[in-house]
Design a protein around this motif. Sequence first.
Motif, short mmCIF file in Angstrom:
data_model
loop_
_atom_site.label_atom_id
_atom_site.label_comp_id
_atom_site.label_asym_id
_atom_site.label_seq_id
_atom_site.Cartn_x
_atom_site.Cartn_y
_atom_site.Cartn_z
N LYS A 175 0.83 -1.20 0.00
CA LYS A 175 0.00 0.00 0.00
C LYS A 175 0.87 1.26 0.00
O LYS A 175 1.76 1.41 0.84
N GLY A 176 0.58 2.14 -0.96
CA GLY A 176 1.28 3.42 -0.99
C GLY A 176 2.56 3.43 -1.79
O GLY A 176 3.11 4.49 -2.06
N LYS A 177 3.05 2.26 -2.21
CA LYS A 177 4.24 2.28 -3.07
C LYS A 177 3.85 2.88 -4.42
O LYS A 177 2.70 2.79 -4.84
N LEU A 178 4.83 3.43 -5.11
CA LEU A 178 4.59 3.95 -6.45
C LEU A 178 4.77 2.83 -7.47
O LEU A 178 5.67 2.00 -7.32
N GLY A 179 3.95 2.83 -8.49
CA GLY A 179 4.06 1.82 -9.53
C GLY A 179 3.96 2.44 -10.91
O GLY A 179 3.36 3.52 -11.08
N ALA A 180 4.55 1.78 -11.89
CA ALA A 180 4.45 2.24 -13.28
C ALA A 180 4.80 1.07 -14.20
O ALA A 180 5.31 0.04 -13.74
N ALA A 181 4.51 1.25 -15.49
CA ALA A 181 4.77 0.17 -16.44
C ALA A 181 5.22 0.74 -17.78
O ALA A 181 4.92 1.90 -18.12
N PHE A 182 5.92 -0.08 -18.55
CA PHE A 182 6.35 0.30 -19.89
C PHE A 182 6.58 -0.98 -20.67
O PHE A 182 6.61 -2.07 -20.10
N GLU A 228 -0.57 -1.97 -15.27
CA GLU A 228 -1.01 -0.82 -14.47
C GLU A 228 -2.26 -1.16 -13.66
O GLU A 228 -2.36 -0.80 -12.48
N GLU A 229 -3.20 -1.85 -14.28
CA GLU A 229 -4.43 -2.21 -13.57
C GLU A 229 -4.12 -3.15 -12.40
O GLU A 229 -4.66 -3.00 -11.31
N ARG A 230 -3.23 -4.11 -12.65
CA ARG A 230 -2.85 -5.03 -11.58
C ARG A 230 -2.19 -4.27 -10.42
O ARG A 230 -2.47 -4.53 -9.26
N LEU A 231 -1.32 -3.34 -10.75
CA LEU A 231 -0.64 -2.57 -9.71
C LEU A 231 -1.65 -1.76 -8.88
O LEU A 231 -1.54 -1.69 -7.65
N ARG A 232 -2.64 -1.18 -9.56
CA ARG A 232 -3.67 -0.42 -8.81
C ARG A 232 -4.43 -1.34 -7.87
O ARG A 232 -4.70 -0.99 -6.73
N ARG A 233 -4.78 -2.53 -8.36
CA ARG A 233 -5.55 -3.45 -7.50
C ARG A 233 -4.71 -3.99 -6.36
O ARG A 233 -5.24 -4.44 -5.35
N LEU A 234 -3.40 -3.95 -6.52
CA LEU A 234 -2.52 -4.33 -5.42
C LEU A 234 -2.29 -3.15 -4.46
O LEU A 234 -1.45 -3.23 -3.57
N LYS A 235 -3.00 -2.06 -4.69
CA LYS A 235 -3.01 -0.89 -3.82
C LYS A 235 -1.75 -0.01 -3.94
O LYS A 235 -1.37 0.69 -3.02
N LEU A 236 -1.10 -0.08 -5.10
CA LEU A 236 -0.02 0.86 -5.37
C LEU A 236 -0.61 2.15 -5.94
O LEU A 236 -1.71 2.15 -6.51
#
Lengths: 424, 95
Positions: free
Chosen positions: A348-355, A369-377
Amino acid sequence: MTAAATPDGAVPVAPRVHWIGALDPDLRRFDIILRSANGTSYNAYAVRGSQGVAIIDTVKSGFSETFFRRLESIASYDEITTVVLNHLEPDHSGALPELLRRARRATLLVSPQARLMLQGLFDPADLAGRVAFVGSGDHADLGDRQLQFLNTPYLHWPDTQCTWLAAEGILFSADFLGCHYCDSRLFNDAVGDFRFSFDYYYRHIMRPFGSYVRDALDLIEALPLRVVAPAHGPILRRDPHEYVARYRALAARTVYGAATKTLAVFYVSAYGATRRMAEAVVAGAESASTAASEVRISLHDLEGGEAAAFVDLIEEAAALVFGSPTINGDAVKPVWDLLSSLTVVDLKGKLGAAFGSYGWSGEAVPMIEERLRRLKLRVPLPGVRARLAPTGDDFAACHDLGREIALHLLGRPTPRTLDLAQIS
Amino acid sequence: MPKASITFQDIGVTITVPAGTRLIEVSEKVGAGIVYGCREGECCTCLTRIVSGHEHLAAPSVLEQQVLRDNLAPRRHRLACQAQVLGGCLVVQPA
């Protein structure tokens, strides 16, 4: 040494305090995610005061008969004034409805966070007028001794609380400080070596809730503990503080110190395009970090490492960036393998991004990106997608992505103004 | 249509939204750290600190008030899945 638990007998823990739980030596897998070489126990306790008996936790429903036999060996149902459920997980609340039917005088004490769970787990008719919500500062009066309550949420359920019997220095700690280890000798100074199980339980159950563990330890370390009585595994009557200290070590925030923030860039690359994009992300991050100690940046090829080691790394990282090509409309398997291995850490609260690069459709980046959001990043920056061979503009976009992520970590994000209509 | 402005302090983003928008709808779109679970006002996962502009949110429902109490939420905290922006400027942070 206290005798081993007999098939029906309650076991004294302290004066007027008994273990009345159940042993499940044959259990080999618990809650799908845990294995146990030694089974488990469902620990429940009875505390007698001059004006009533309190029952603390019950057992899994299939073990109710044993639980009631043990209870009946030391108390009658009309003596029970209080039932405490330190959390409502079914392996501890399985016998609750029947206990409340038999102990007609008893009030059920749970934490306020249990309110909605009670509605979801039990027939309201069984509970009508029989529930009180307690938290830190509240107590249950048993006459010449009291039970006090500590609000310790998310260890590992939202409603988890601990119950403190000051008169005997006993902390009934729910799943906290527990483990799946069944031994009829019950006490930590009598059972076999269960340290591996204690650590395993922490790493799979408590680890995702590290900040809550640290908060609970702040409360518990201040207590004059003589016994920790968890809901699973050995009762810790010899050197209980050592187990508390072990949790403190396991929950320690970082080996590098909180001042250093880590950005981890993971990638998989078929022909080198996504790898070169990853290198541009790293270069951008380095350009924003004026000193090496400000942001620790690392680049990892997911095909060259084990997921477990990356999970440890991710637990301590402040930002995670994933690069994947798109193959058959999906991100590639090593990325999903890692992203499906992260439920044991707090994200929770970590920053995430994808390329990533792609041939014709490029689904991998938005799927990650969607997976990262659902993991609460937090995923505040749009990912970068490059069609086939990345161009100079693509590398520049990757550079900008890395630079902006580093600026976020440094507390200097570039302010952005948006309109919802533009991004809907 | 009346508009409102919400600043998500944790990611440095300010966004203009139509009045009546729930905080979680915007948070999700901009990738802020206000995360959610049930989106029905029960699990309290989306607890949010209202740094300023609290008065620009619709009053909490009875259910939201109960969940905030049960989860020992501090003052000036709301559930992002329930809180509707009425207008003006707000600044918010994940709890």
